[in-house]
Design a protein around this motif. Sequence first.
Motif, mmCIF file in Angstrom:
data_model
loop_
_atom_site.group_PDB
_atom_site.id
_atom_site.type_symbol
_atom_site.label_atom_id
_atom_site.label_comp_id
_atom_site.label_asym_id
_atom_site.label_seq_id
_atom_site.Cartn_x
_atom_site.Cartn_y
_atom_site.Cartn_z
ATOM 1 N N ALA A 171 0.862 -1.207 0.194
ATOM 2 C CA ALA A 171 -0.121 0.206 -0.044
ATOM 3 C C ALA A 171 1.018 1.152 -0.005
ATOM 4 O O ALA A 171 0.674 2.427 -0.646
ATOM 5 C CB ALA A 171 -1.142 0.056 1.360
ATOM 6 N N LYS A 172 1.957 1.194 0.791
ATOM 7 C CA LYS A 172 2.714 2.482 0.710
ATOM 8 C C LYS A 172 3.987 2.474 -0.155
ATOM 9 O O LYS A 172 4.739 3.390 -0.189
ATOM 10 C CB LYS A 172 3.906 2.317 2.123
ATOM 11 N N GLN A 173 3.840 1.456 -1.058
ATOM 12 C CA GLN A 173 5.061 1.242 -2.085
ATOM 13 C C GLN A 173 6.405 1.510 -1.144
ATOM 14 O O GLN A 173 7.170 2.008 -1.675
ATOM 15 C CB GLN A 173 4.854 2.261 -3.143
ATOM 16 N N PRO A 228 3.639 1.938 10.183
ATOM 17 C CA PRO A 228 4.429 2.823 9.465
ATOM 18 C C PRO A 228 3.628 4.280 9.503
ATOM 19 O O PRO A 228 2.484 4.139 9.737
ATOM 20 C CB PRO A 228 4.848 2.466 8.146
ATOM 21 N N SER A 229 4.434 5.283 9.270
ATOM 22 C CA SER A 229 3.276 6.349 8.962
ATOM 23 C C SER A 229 2.414 6.261 7.933
ATOM 24 O O SER A 229 2.928 5.386 6.876
ATOM 25 C CB SER A 229 4.220 7.807 8.679
ATOM 26 N N ALA A 230 1.313 6.592 7.842
ATOM 27 C CA ALA A 230 0.202 6.326 6.635
ATOM 28 C C ALA A 230 0.216 7.267 5.519
ATOM 29 O O ALA A 230 -0.692 8.061 5.152
ATOM 30 C CB ALA A 230 -1.326 6.319 7.392
ATOM 31 N N ASN A 231 1.588 7.319 4.933
ATOM 32 C CA ASN A 231 1.654 8.467 3.805
ATOM 33 C C ASN A 231 2.383 7.432 2.484
ATOM 34 O O ASN A 231 3.053 6.178 3.316
ATOM 35 C CB ASN A 231 2.716 9.057 4.072
ATOM 36 N N ARG A 232 2.037 7.545 1.403
ATOM 37 C CA ARG A 232 2.935 6.804 0.329
ATOM 38 C C ARG A 232 4.368 7.160 0.555
ATOM 39 O O ARG A 232 4.825 8.158 0.998
ATOM 40 C CB ARG A 232 2.525 7.089 -1.085
ATOM 41 N N VAL A 284 5.261 13.589 2.748
ATOM 42 C CA VAL A 284 5.227 14.075 3.990
ATOM 43 C C VAL A 284 4.157 13.157 4.784
ATOM 44 O O VAL A 284 3.246 12.714 4.240
ATOM 45 C CB VAL A 284 4.491 15.611 3.943
ATOM 46 N N SER A 285 4.468 12.802 6.263
ATOM 47 C CA SER A 285 3.718 12.036 7.016
ATOM 48 C C SER A 285 2.361 12.868 7.091
ATOM 49 O O SER A 285 2.434 13.983 7.268
ATOM 50 C CB SER A 285 4.387 11.795 8.209
ATOM 51 N N PRO A 286 1.445 12.031 7.408
ATOM 52 C CA PRO A 286 0.056 12.593 7.559
ATOM 53 C C PRO A 286 -0.224 12.953 9.041
ATOM 54 O O PRO A 286 -0.150 12.263 9.680
ATOM 55 C CB PRO A 286 -1.005 11.398 7.118
ATOM 56 N N VAL A 294 5.482 15.384 14.831
ATOM 57 C CA VAL A 294 6.580 14.652 13.963
ATOM 58 C C VAL A 294 6.700 13.321 14.601
ATOM 59 O O VAL A 294 5.950 13.072 15.923
ATOM 60 C CB VAL A 294 7.652 15.343 14.511
ATOM 61 N N GLU A 295 7.212 12.372 13.964
ATOM 62 C CA GLU A 295 7.253 11.016 14.261
ATOM 63 C C GLU A 295 8.035 10.547 15.497
ATOM 64 O O GLU A 295 8.912 11.445 16.102
ATOM 65 C CB GLU A 295 7.840 10.087 13.189
ATOM 66 N N SER A 296 7.899 9.560 16.033
ATOM 67 C CA SER A 296 8.677 9.203 17.538
ATOM 68 C C SER A 296 10.103 9.320 17.266
ATOM 69 O O SER A 296 10.622 9.003 16.167
ATOM 70 C CB SER A 296 7.992 7.722 17.661
ATOM 71 N N SER A 347 16.542 12.650 1.169
ATOM 72 C CA SER A 347 15.509 12.725 0.373
ATOM 73 C C SER A 347 14.254 11.984 0.943
ATOM 74 O O SER A 347 13.992 10.919 0.550
ATOM 75 C CB SER A 347 15.877 11.976 -1.021
ATOM 76 N N HIS A 348 13.449 12.724 1.763
ATOM 77 C CA HIS A 348 12.397 12.028 2.199
ATOM 78 C C HIS A 348 11.567 12.932 2.672
ATOM 79 O O HIS A 348 11.829 14.291 2.543
ATOM 80 C CB HIS A 348 12.969 11.486 3.707
ATOM 81 N N TYR A 349 10.259 13.021 2.911
ATOM 82 C CA TYR A 349 9.339 13.787 3.269
ATOM 83 C C TYR A 349 9.245 14.840 2.141
ATOM 84 O O TYR A 349 9.127 16.127 2.407
ATOM 85 C CB TYR A 349 9.645 14.614 4.498
ATOM 86 N N GLU A 366 13.116 5.487 0.928
ATOM 87 C CA GLU A 366 12.253 6.303 1.766
ATOM 88 C C GLU A 366 10.992 5.382 2.327
ATOM 89 O O GLU A 366 10.708 4.307 2.063
ATOM 90 C CB GLU A 366 11.618 7.179 0.697
ATOM 91 N N ASP A 367 10.430 6.080 3.544
ATOM 92 C CA ASP A 367 9.349 5.379 4.225
ATOM 93 C C ASP A 367 8.105 6.231 4.137
ATOM 94 O O ASP A 367 7.435 5.843 5.103
ATOM 95 C CB ASP A 367 9.677 4.649 5.343
#
Length: 334
Positions: free
Chosen positions: A60-62, A148-152, A156-158, A185-187, A235-237, A333-334
Amino acid sequence: MKSVPQSSTRARQIAADAAGIAEAAEVLRAGGLVAFPTETVYGLAGDATSDAAVARIYAAKQRPNYNPLIAHVASLEAALQQGIFTAEALRLAKAFWPGPLTLVVPLAPGATVCAAARAGQPTIALRVPVHPVALALIVGAGRPLAAPSANRSGRVSPVTAAHVAEDLAGAIDLILDGGPCSVGVESTVVACLEGPPRLLRPGGIARGDIEAVLGHPLAGPAHGGKLASPGMLASHYAPRAKLRLDAMKLEADEAGLDFGGTFGAHKNVLDLSPARDLDQAAANLFAYLRKLDALGLPRIAAAPIPHEGLGEAINDRLARAAAPRERDEAAFED
Ligand code: TXA
Ligand code: MG
């Protein structure tokens, strides 16, 4: 009636009340995927004990399947069934759980979290969130939740249910709407393996608060250094617009991500915290980045943010958002 193909279905968005949480827990027990609020960002949950459910999260997140997921549990007792805690890991868990701290520890012999969730690592990332909806969902599902964070991957994290829907509505089963996330912001991810605890990702608990509990500095790279967490390459977010960091003035083609009124009165500017409060700035960060990106200007200029408290996490995310997006980096990326 013909069944609707998976790709054209959109996840239902429901309120995170008792009935909604019960329905979501049922979906998770059946191997489905549910986006849910935590105090940091929205997570994309699946049954952490099921290779099949975890495979659906990666799809789902690729997200590349070598980037391990955090297992969310409802208590320290539940965490102790999955991981082996050193004295210092235990001290951190007791000080900061439930809350925005993730501990990476060696896998316990009787652990039920599946290998796919750990990306085959002999370690496991564990977190007890403090958000009441997250806790109720874990208890209702009756098992650890990989989330994981619920973004592709690479986005950017949702921090709202609407952000989740923008990225993932076509790829998941249900979105639990519990309003905006408070931390933003994430943990913070800390590895407690050999040697002193190591900071893998700055996040919702400030480095100084962790070091105060430990009584010594965290190991790990200073700002801008190389991080050891598989999902933490540059290279993220990334927003669509190009990001210019440490800007003191806006240029004509720029939207502005301000802090403490650096840019003065201007159109196309959002101020993360006019009062220079870093907790407030963190809470606004991802929503403001999305809003400014949606203006469609080629660049976003970001004002300097002090590198203290949650400023370390904010600067980390901004640096990743500004990093050039190289093809082979995108895979991390995640
Ligand atoms: O606040 C958060 O942590 C959110 C909410 C939903 O809980 N989750 C989140 O998950 O940010 P994710 O997958 O986007 O980021 C998890 C980070 C990644 O950088 C991953 O590489 C790292 O934790 N990680 C997970 N397991 C690990 C392990 N065994 N060793 C090292 N790093 C690990
Ligand atoms: Mg993420």
